[in-house]
Design a protein around this motif. Structure first.
Motif, short mmCIF file in Angstrom:
data_model
loop_
_atom_site.label_atom_id
_atom_site.label_comp_id
_atom_site.label_asym_id
_atom_site.label_seq_id
_atom_site.Cartn_x
_atom_site.Cartn_y
_atom_site.Cartn_z
N ASP A 290 49.61 35.35 39.44
CA ASP A 290 49.60 36.05 40.74
C ASP A 290 49.51 35.11 41.93
O ASP A 290 50.03 35.42 43.01
N GLU A 364 55.89 41.36 35.67
CA GLU A 364 55.29 41.75 36.95
C GLU A 364 55.64 40.74 38.05
O GLU A 364 55.98 41.11 39.18
N TRP A 367 59.28 41.18 39.06
CA TRP A 367 59.45 42.36 39.91
C TRP A 367 59.09 42.03 41.36
O TRP A 367 59.83 42.35 42.29
N ASN A 368 57.94 41.41 41.52
CA ASN A 368 57.47 41.11 42.88
C ASN A 368 58.34 40.07 43.56
O ASN A 368 58.60 40.14 44.76
N TYR A 446 49.10 39.51 44.85
CA TYR A 446 49.41 40.94 44.89
C TYR A 446 50.34 41.24 43.73
O TYR A 446 51.33 40.55 43.51
N ASP A 447 50.01 42.24 42.95
CA ASP A 447 50.82 42.50 41.77
C ASP A 447 51.30 43.94 41.69
O ASP A 447 51.50 44.47 40.62
N GLY A 448 51.49 44.57 42.84
CA GLY A 448 52.09 45.89 42.84
C GLY A 448 51.08 47.00 42.68
O GLY A 448 49.89 46.78 42.51
#
Length: 535
Positions: A290, A364, A367-368, A446-448
């Motif tokens: 992250d 994850e 995606w971010n 920040y991971d959604g």
């Protein structure tokens, strides 16, 4: 990797503590209460009240056999005890305690309090004690049992209406505590034990002895927890990851809170210390993905974990190389501990669990990085893994020897069916955490968020509707978890209790107050490590 010497069992600590006169007196009172419990096994109401109090005071481990005998008697006579009774408090308390301990009792006992199927009888509205217990019992609901949903709505409505009446401050505190922190779903209620004690009948002859035992036992357990914290701090300092990777969260006390909450039995000291090791690495690897890691590094790191390849690990940056070395040592170490205790070594399976976690973290991250939100269901499926719960509870599954005798640990393709309870706890954590979109105060990553994915997928929906949807999903997961814990179940009661405790801890761990402070969590930590209140 060297490990600190194993902590001696809490029983030896207890023996040392009891060398003084107060310790001898404590043992005498425990024996006195044990005798009293043996004598009230067939008392329909009083036995329930004392069992409930013992559990709320956190001293269940002292009287497990007596509690088992009482609840078995209550279960055997369940139908006759409830037939024709109009005491909602008694029936709700009996129902809740039996379901908490895994007995499959039917919720149709509450039909008596309904007006010919139209709804609950309105004359119950002013019964604060009965409504609080009905609300508590409704938290034991399973899917497809509408009457408990009705009981929750009715009792919460009645209790909220009572709050508008001229009640004394203690009654207000009790009602608010019940609504915010039902026993089944939260540890926060334990922060105010005096409120519960004050609500108990004053004439109970066992009250004074029980409170003295609880006070003494709490101090013994607090001392044990402080020793565990010292051992964990020494282990963490020796590990050196905090110094080498300054970007990661350096919070061994917070990690220990999970271990301490999941395993409440004082005799499980060694397990608490061992469990914090995979917990800490979940947090550290989460921060690598992250906060600090670059895309190419994260891909290589995931490949190394998948292959568990020491030669390939030489290509990693130094901080990742160190992390993999620690991960490898801890995994092998725990595998050997499990083999010594239970005769099977699940190391290959644990390695696969770490690979699953890193792959989910990588998804994850991608995606971010792409700026494209996944579908809410896809996010949640992946988020259940990135919660770290399946990995941590899988370690606990083996450390507690669950069904290991029936599993083959020797095949190259090691498949061990983990209980669904593990994944339900993970879903509760992921959804609860995302509900507040809370970021840890010491983490910049920040991971959604499931809420964000849901709102993007459902254009025009408000945050309030998304929040309601998430709360419904959490409620559904709790109902499924409740069902999984009912008899017959192939897993041991201590393991199921640990899973429920993990779910209960979620609302406390992620109850962010203003400025993301974790006041309740800090209070809970103090209550378990330092003596600050006498009951």
């Amino acid at each position: 990797m060297s490990r600190p010497n194993q902590m001696q069992s809490s029983s030896s600590d207890r023996e040392q503590t009891h060398l003084d006169d107060s310790g001898i007196k404590h043992e005498e009172k425990v024996k006195s209460i044990t005798g009293f419990l043996n004598n009230v096994v067939s008392e329909p109401v009083e036995s329930l009240i004392i069992v409930d109090m013992i559990m709320r005071l956190g001293i269940k481990s002292l009287f497990q056999e007596q509690i088992k005998a009482i609840l078995q008697w209550q279960y055997t006579h369940f139908t006759s005890l409830n037939h024709g009774k109009d005491d909602v408090y008694e029936i709700a308390l009996r129902f809740r305690l039996l379901r908490q301990e895994g007995y499959y009792v039917l919720a149709d006992v509450f039909e008596y309090f309904k007006d010919r199927g139209k709804g609950f009888i309105m004359k119950l509205e002013g019964n604060a004690k009965g409504m609080m217990e009905l609300y508590e019992a409704s938290q034991m609901s399973i899917e497809g049992v509408d009457i408990l949903d009705e009981a929750e709505c009715f009792s919460s409505k009645c209790l909220n209406e009572l709050l508008t009446c001229n009640l004394d401050p203690e009654q207000v505190r009790m009602i608010e505590s019940t609504l915010r922190y039902p026993y089944r779903k939260s540890f926060a209620r334990s922060l105010a034990p005096l409120s519960f004690v004050n609500d108990m009948p004053a004439a109970n002859p066992w009250m004074e002895d029980l409170l003295e035992v609880a006070n003494r036992e709490r101090r013994i357990i607090q001392s044990l927890h402080r020793k565990e914290i010292h051992q964990i701090n020494m282990w963490w300092k020796e590990l050196g990851l905090g110094e080498e990777m300054e970007f990661v969260r350096d919070q061994p006390l917070k990690w220990y809170m999970w271990s301490m909450a999941i395993l409440t039995d004082p005799s499980l000291s060694e397990l608490r210390v061992e469990l914090i090791k995979p917990i800490s690495l979940v947090y550290i690897i989460d921060d690598i993905f992250d906060v600090y890691g670059k895309a190419d590094e994260l891909i290589l790191f995931t490949e190394v974990i998948e292959r568990w390849d020491n030669a390939c690990a030489e290509q990693l940056p130094q901080y990742m190389k160190k992390c993999f070395k620690v991960l490898s040592d801890i995994t092998n170490d725990l595998g050997n501990i499990i083999f010594e205790k239970h005769g099977r070594n699940p190391t290959r399976f644990l390695k696969q669990m770490w690979a699953n976690l890193c792959n989910a973290f990588l998804v994850e991250f991608q995606w971010n990085a792409s700026g494209k939100l996944p579908q809410a269901d896809d996010y949640l499926k992946n988020g259940i893994i990135t919660s770290g719960v399946p990995l941590v509870l899988a370690h606990l599954f083996f450390l507690m020897g669950q069904n290991i005798a029936n599993q083959s640990m020797d095949s190259k393709k090691e498949e061990v069916p983990l209980p669904n309870t593990i994944f339900l706890v993970a879903e509760i954590l992921r959804l609860w955490d995302d509900l507040g979109c809370a970021q840890d105060e010491n983490q910049n990553g920040y991971d959604g968020s499931y809420v964000e994915c849901y709102l993007r997928e459902n254009q025009g929906s408000s945050y309030q509707s998304a929040r309601k949807h998430v709360m419904e999903l959490i409620s559904k997961s709790w109902k499924l978890l409740n069902k999984e814990c009912l008899s017959p179940c192939p897993f041991s009661a201590p393991f199921l209790e640990a899973c429920v405790n993990a779910a209960k801890m979620v609302s406390l761990m992620y109850n962010y107050e203003d400025k993301h402070g974790l006041g309740l969590l800090q209070d809970h930590m103090k209550s378990l490590t330092y003596d600050h209140e006498t009951l």
